[in-house]
Design a protein around this motif. Structure first.
Motif, mmCIF file in Angstrom:
data_model
loop_
_atom_site.group_PDB
_atom_site.id
_atom_site.type_symbol
_atom_site.label_atom_id
_atom_site.label_comp_id
_atom_site.label_asym_id
_atom_site.label_seq_id
_atom_site.Cartn_x
_atom_site.Cartn_y
_atom_site.Cartn_z
ATOM 1 N N UNK A 103 7.825 -0.612 4.706
ATOM 2 C CA UNK A 103 7.415 0.661 4.125
ATOM 3 C C UNK A 103 8.508 1.123 3.184
ATOM 4 N N UNK A 104 8.143 1.406 1.933
ATOM 5 C CA UNK A 104 9.101 1.874 0.940
ATOM 6 C C UNK A 104 9.006 3.375 0.776
ATOM 7 N N UNK A 105 10.177 4.027 0.700
ATOM 8 C CA UNK A 105 10.284 5.464 0.422
ATOM 9 C C UNK A 105 9.346 6.304 1.285
ATOM 10 N N UNK A 106 9.410 6.183 2.594
ATOM 11 C CA UNK A 106 8.503 6.986 3.428
ATOM 12 C C UNK A 106 8.759 8.482 3.310
ATOM 13 N N UNK A 107 10.038 8.861 3.126
ATOM 14 C CA UNK A 107 10.401 10.245 2.871
ATOM 15 C C UNK A 107 11.599 10.241 1.941
ATOM 16 N N UNK A 108 11.897 11.390 1.406
ATOM 17 C CA UNK A 108 13.060 11.520 0.546
ATOM 18 C C UNK A 108 14.327 11.182 1.315
ATOM 19 N N UNK A 334 2.949 0.542 -1.850
ATOM 20 C CA UNK A 334 2.237 1.625 -1.162
ATOM 21 C C UNK A 334 2.417 2.972 -1.848
ATOM 22 N N UNK A 335 2.810 2.958 -3.110
ATOM 23 C CA UNK A 335 2.946 4.224 -3.837
ATOM 24 C C UNK A 335 1.585 4.784 -4.241
ATOM 25 N N UNK A 336 0.564 3.931 -4.317
ATOM 26 C CA UNK A 336 -0.794 4.371 -4.645
ATOM 27 C C UNK A 336 -1.672 4.088 -3.435
ATOM 28 N N UNK A 337 -2.299 5.156 -2.907
ATOM 29 C CA UNK A 337 -3.083 5.039 -1.683
ATOM 30 C C UNK A 337 -4.421 5.748 -1.854
ATOM 31 N N UNK A 338 -5.351 5.398 -0.990
ATOM 32 C CA UNK A 338 -6.683 5.993 -1.088
ATOM 33 C C UNK A 338 -7.187 6.344 0.308
ATOM 34 N N UNK A 339 -8.211 7.197 0.332
ATOM 35 C CA UNK A 339 -8.983 7.445 1.549
ATOM 36 C C UNK A 339 -10.412 7.776 1.137
ATOM 37 N N UNK A 340 -11.350 7.277 1.916
ATOM 38 C CA UNK A 340 -12.768 7.501 1.624
ATOM 39 C C UNK A 340 -13.485 7.858 2.911
ATOM 40 N N UNK A 368 -0.911 9.348 -5.390
ATOM 41 C CA UNK A 368 0.039 8.521 -6.140
ATOM 42 C C UNK A 368 1.434 9.129 -6.024
ATOM 43 N N UNK A 369 2.359 8.346 -5.435
ATOM 44 C CA UNK A 369 3.762 8.727 -5.416
ATOM 45 C C UNK A 369 4.383 8.280 -6.732
ATOM 46 N N UNK A 370 4.428 9.200 -7.676
ATOM 47 C CA UNK A 370 4.967 8.867 -8.993
ATOM 48 C C UNK A 370 6.430 8.461 -8.885
ATOM 49 N N UNK A 371 7.135 9.128 -7.987
ATOM 50 C CA UNK A 371 8.516 8.773 -7.660
ATOM 51 C C UNK A 371 8.755 9.236 -6.233
#
Length: 839
Positions: A103-108, A334-340, A368-371
């Motif tokens: 998992x990348x960048x889960x929190x700041x 995982x910076x771009x995620x979806x839910x449906x 989207x986690x832009x950063x």
């Protein structure tokens, strides 16, 4: 830090912080003590499997859950550059997603969480800080050991990320009925314990265990919320703390913090994560509102890990409701995620209409986690429904007509249709650790058509009801913008959380036509109805009432400061200024000779305090105000002043059983003024000199008593009455407001052995006797209904059977301040079965 997992038979690791100067004097490998095990006992000959890993952000950082089938040995902790490394022996990865977890960048402040297999049956957990290495200590206690780290670039750095790594022999506790945090009361991430106002949360676990389909079904778990939430025009509504909302101009419903103006349709629950109920006057953060409180529906958001679930509910009255809930990352990082979420409902209902309730709902979300500091999410909801148009039954004498609960007053094909479309976005940017910018937008389009047979007069002696065919069509466009800044700073030793923001709302409501066929009256006897005696006419040639286009422009600015003087005393001060512009088109002025265009402005303050004698108990109090525009004019053509309310509340909140249970005891006193009442000099006109008051106390409790035994319960006593009026006798009780109401729901699920996963639920709801109108001319009685459930949970699937109103009690669930209509029957004995599968 809140305890997340606690199990005597499991190994849970705890680590606390060393500053760099101390760290330099310590070895990278620390002395380790294992709870309830001697060194000889910690050596494991069996290879333990890690079957699932979750990284869950918290207010303080992240929790890393390692799911196993047995107790793990203690890890060996080392520090390498910016990484904390935990090596665990006699263990192997057995993940459905492969032999590595990332998992990348889960929190700041945390760049990476990585779990990999090593030779010789070992697993390595690596947590990498963004700028500095974690600083580590190991502490033990009689019940658990927790691994905690901070990112320490300097010995004086106070605001650091904390981490817990929890290795358990079972999945993380996802089934507790207590949710510790809610944003509705302050629009910041504030623990409920530190919020100086009563707020209750109905979490996803309760919605699942009770198989909730309607929002009002969830609200029976909250004290002092009475009635039923239905589409506009169906003459049923909610009463909160004795005050009934019209569910329209000042309705209580928010969705993700955005007001649902012109609430024409049903609020679907398929994508609702939890329901938050904030009690008391609340205009300070959300603008115009009734004084009882507000209800915020918090929806599901995209997940970091793949999640796929399909479900099916079937039940009484040919109910069928399939659902789909899928989520996960769209990119490798995982910076771009979806839910449906998708749901379809077809329900014949217990009333004798030949129109089924049909509803199709779809709600995609992309995040989207832009950063690591910026997130942008797009939300969409589409709801298409058709249902019976049901006005309930009329009053007779000092009660209601004694007829079966399936009796229809109207035609069997009376129906309403509504389509709604919501499109919006949420944007968040963290300037630094202390300051965050939030911005959101919602556009809601609704189209509503209703085809009823409307009651105009009731002969209570014979039971003959005179009705006329009608049809109505509405269109609504609603635009909302919310912008705020949240900042944390200190003035000396005093800590501040500052919130400043701007809310804009532009609403266009178009009554396209209202047509009533007075030439074809229908006489229906409620005791012996004969339907279809008069064919439904074509009303296209009927002269409609003049249509009115209504415009609302709402502007609000607000400021709030949460001041922590110490760990024991918190003060919250808030102020808001609202402007509401209301305009009708020239058709109204031409027809009635007056133009009700108006402009209202109102200041709404709130002040509250928290005193915490100990960490888990808070004594609180607040004073707050609310307002809602009054529409109309007096005999001189002067527009009515807004309806206003002010109230105070004092209470006690407490966490106990080591953070697994939460309770609130509150006393409230609310007075609503500028209530519209008849002009004493000319009853054909009105003035705003009425006043109503509600006071009482409430008790709510929710959480887990023992492993597997959960409870959510409530009780309320409310004295709501008229205190000033020109026609209603002073002292009359407010309609649909019982003195006493209570609810209980409890479940038990076996935690181990051959019956592991099997569970049972049992509960009740009691609502005392209520008046059906302000004149107190009739009552609708009290009711006590019993509900039960049996369910079986496995890792990837669940089956359940719920029985609601077990003893088939006949009761009225809500009233509408009218003798001719609006007394709605509650659901009789109903059975719902469900199955859900996760992939």
């Amino acid at each position: 830090m809140r305890k997340i997992c606690q199990n005597l038979s499991m190994t849970v690791l705890t680590v606390s912080l060393f500053c760099p100067s101390v760290l330099a004097q310590e070895s990278n490998i620390f002395e380790q003590n294992i709870i309830n095990n001697s060194p000889a006992e910690t050596a494991q000959s069996n290879i333990i499997e890690i079957t699932n890993i979750e990284v869950i952000p918290t207010e303080e950082g992240i929790n890393v859950f390692l799911q196993t089938n047995e107790q793990l040995s203690a890890p060996e902790i080392t520090i390498t550059e910016n990484a904390l490394i935990a090596d665990i022996s006699d263990v192997m990865l057995k993940l459905a997603t492969g032999d590595e977890f990332l998992v990348s960048n889960p929190v700041k402040g945390i760049a990476l969480v990585n779990v990999i297999s090593l030779p010789d049956n070992r697993v390595r957990v690596t947590i990498t800080g963004t700028n500095s290495p974690p600083l580590v200590d190991i502490k033990t206690s009689p019940l658990e050991t927790i691994l905690t780290t901070k990112l320490g670039t300097s010995a004086t750095q106070e605001e650091q990320e904390k981490i817990e790594i929890i290795a358990t022999g079972e999945a993380p506790q996802e089934n507790n009925y207590f949710v510790p945090d809610a944003s509705t009361a302050t629009r910041t991430d504030t623990p409920i314990l530190d919020t100086p106002q009563s707020i209750q949360v109905v979490p996803q676990e309760v919605l699942r265990d009770q198989q909730v389909i309607r929002v009002d079904e969830a609200l029976r778990n909250v004290s002092n919320v009475i009635g039923r939430l239905s589409p506009f025009g169906a003459s049923t509504s909610l009463t909160i703390r004795g005050f009934t909302s019209d569910n329209f101009t000042g309705g209580p419903i928010l969705r993700d913090g955005f007001r649902v103006n012109d609430n024409l349709g049903t609020q679907e629950t398929a994508n609702v994560e939890r329901v938050e109920v904030l009690k008391g006057p609340s205009s300070v953060l959300y603008g115009q509102n009734d004084p009882g409180g507000i209800i915020n529906l918090v929806t599901k958001r995209p997940l970091f890990e793949p999640f796929y679930e399909v479900g099916l509910q079937v039940g009484s009255y040919t109910l069928i409701r399939p659902t789909i809930d899928i989520s996960g990352p769209l990119t490798e990082d995982k910076s771009l995620r979806y839910r449906l979420n998708v749901a379809y409902l077809n329900d014949d209902g217990f009333r004798d209409f030949n129109v089924n309730t049909k509803r199709f709902f779809i709600a995609p979300v992309v995040s989207w986690d832009i950063s690591d500091k910026t997130n942008f999410s797009v939300v969409l909801e589409y709801n298409n429904e058709e249902s019976p148009f049901d006005l309930g039954i009329p009053a007779r004498g000092n009660g209601v007509f004694d007829v079966p609960s399936n009796r229809v007053v109207g035609e069997l094909d009376d129906s309403l249709r509504n389509k709604s479309f919501t499109l919006g976005y949420d944007f968040q940017h963290q300037f630094n650790d202390d300051w965050t910018f939030n911005h959101g937008f919602r556009y809601v389009n609704q189209n509503y058509n209703v085809f009823p047979l409307l009651p105009f007069s009731v002969d209570e002696k014979t039971g003959d009801i005179t009705l006329f065919f009608a049809d109505r069509s509405y269109h609504s466009d609603d635009y909302s913008i919310q912008t705020n800044v949240v900042g944390n700073f200190n003035t000396g030793s005093v800590e501040h959380t500052l919130l400043a923001g701007l809310d804009l709302n532009f609403n266009r409501f178009d009554e396209q036509y209202t047509r009533i066929s007075r030439a074809t009256p229908v006489i229906l006897n409620i005791f012996n109805p004969v339907y279809g005696t008069v064919p439904r006419p074509d009303l296209s040639s009927v002269q409609p009432f003049p249509p009115f286009d209504t415009q609302y422009d709402r502007y609000g600015v607000f400021l709030q400061d949460q001041v922590n003087f110490s760990d024991k005393f918190i003060l919250v001060g808030s102020i808001r200024y609202d402007i509401v512009d209301y305009r009708l088109d020239e058709t109204y002025a031409t027809l009635y000779g007056t133009n009700p265009t108006r402009n209202d402005s109102k200041w709404s303050p709130r002040v509250g305090f928290i005193y915490k004698p100990i960490e888990t108990v808070s004594i609180y109090g607040n004073y707050s105000q609310s307002f809602k525009p009054n529409f109309g004019a007096d005999i001189n053509g002067n527009s009515f002043e807004p309806e206003t309310a002010g109230g105070f509340e004092v209470g006690v909140k407490a966490e106990f059983l080591e953070g697994k249970m939460f309770t609130t005891l509150a006393y409230f006193d609310i007075t609503k003024q500028n209530v519209v009442t008849a002009d004493p000099t000319n009853p054909l006109f009105s003035v705003v000199s009425g006043e109503q008051r509600s006071q009482g106390f409430e008790f709510d409790i929710a959480g887990e008593i023992l492993p597997g035994w959960r409870i959510i319960a409530n009780y309320a006593y409310t004295d709501a009455k008229v205190t000033e009026d020109n026609t209603i006798p002073v002292g009359n009780r407010l309609f649909n407001a019982p003195y006493n109401s209570a609810g209980l729901w409890t479940t038990y699920e076996f935690q181990k052995g051959d019956l592991q996963g099997l569970g049972f639920g049992l509960g009740f709801n009691y609502v005392g006797d209520r008046y059906g109108d302000l004149a107190n001319s009739y009552t609708v009685g009290d009711y006590f209904i019993t509900n039960m459930a049996v369910f079986y949970n496995r890792e990837d699937w669940r089956i359940a059977l719920n029985v609601n109103n077990l003893f088939d009690t006949n009761y009225i669930i809500s009233t509408f301040n009218s003798r001719n209509y609006g007394n709605a029957f509650g659901q009789p004995l109903t059975i719902i079965g469900s199955v859900s599968i996760k992939f």
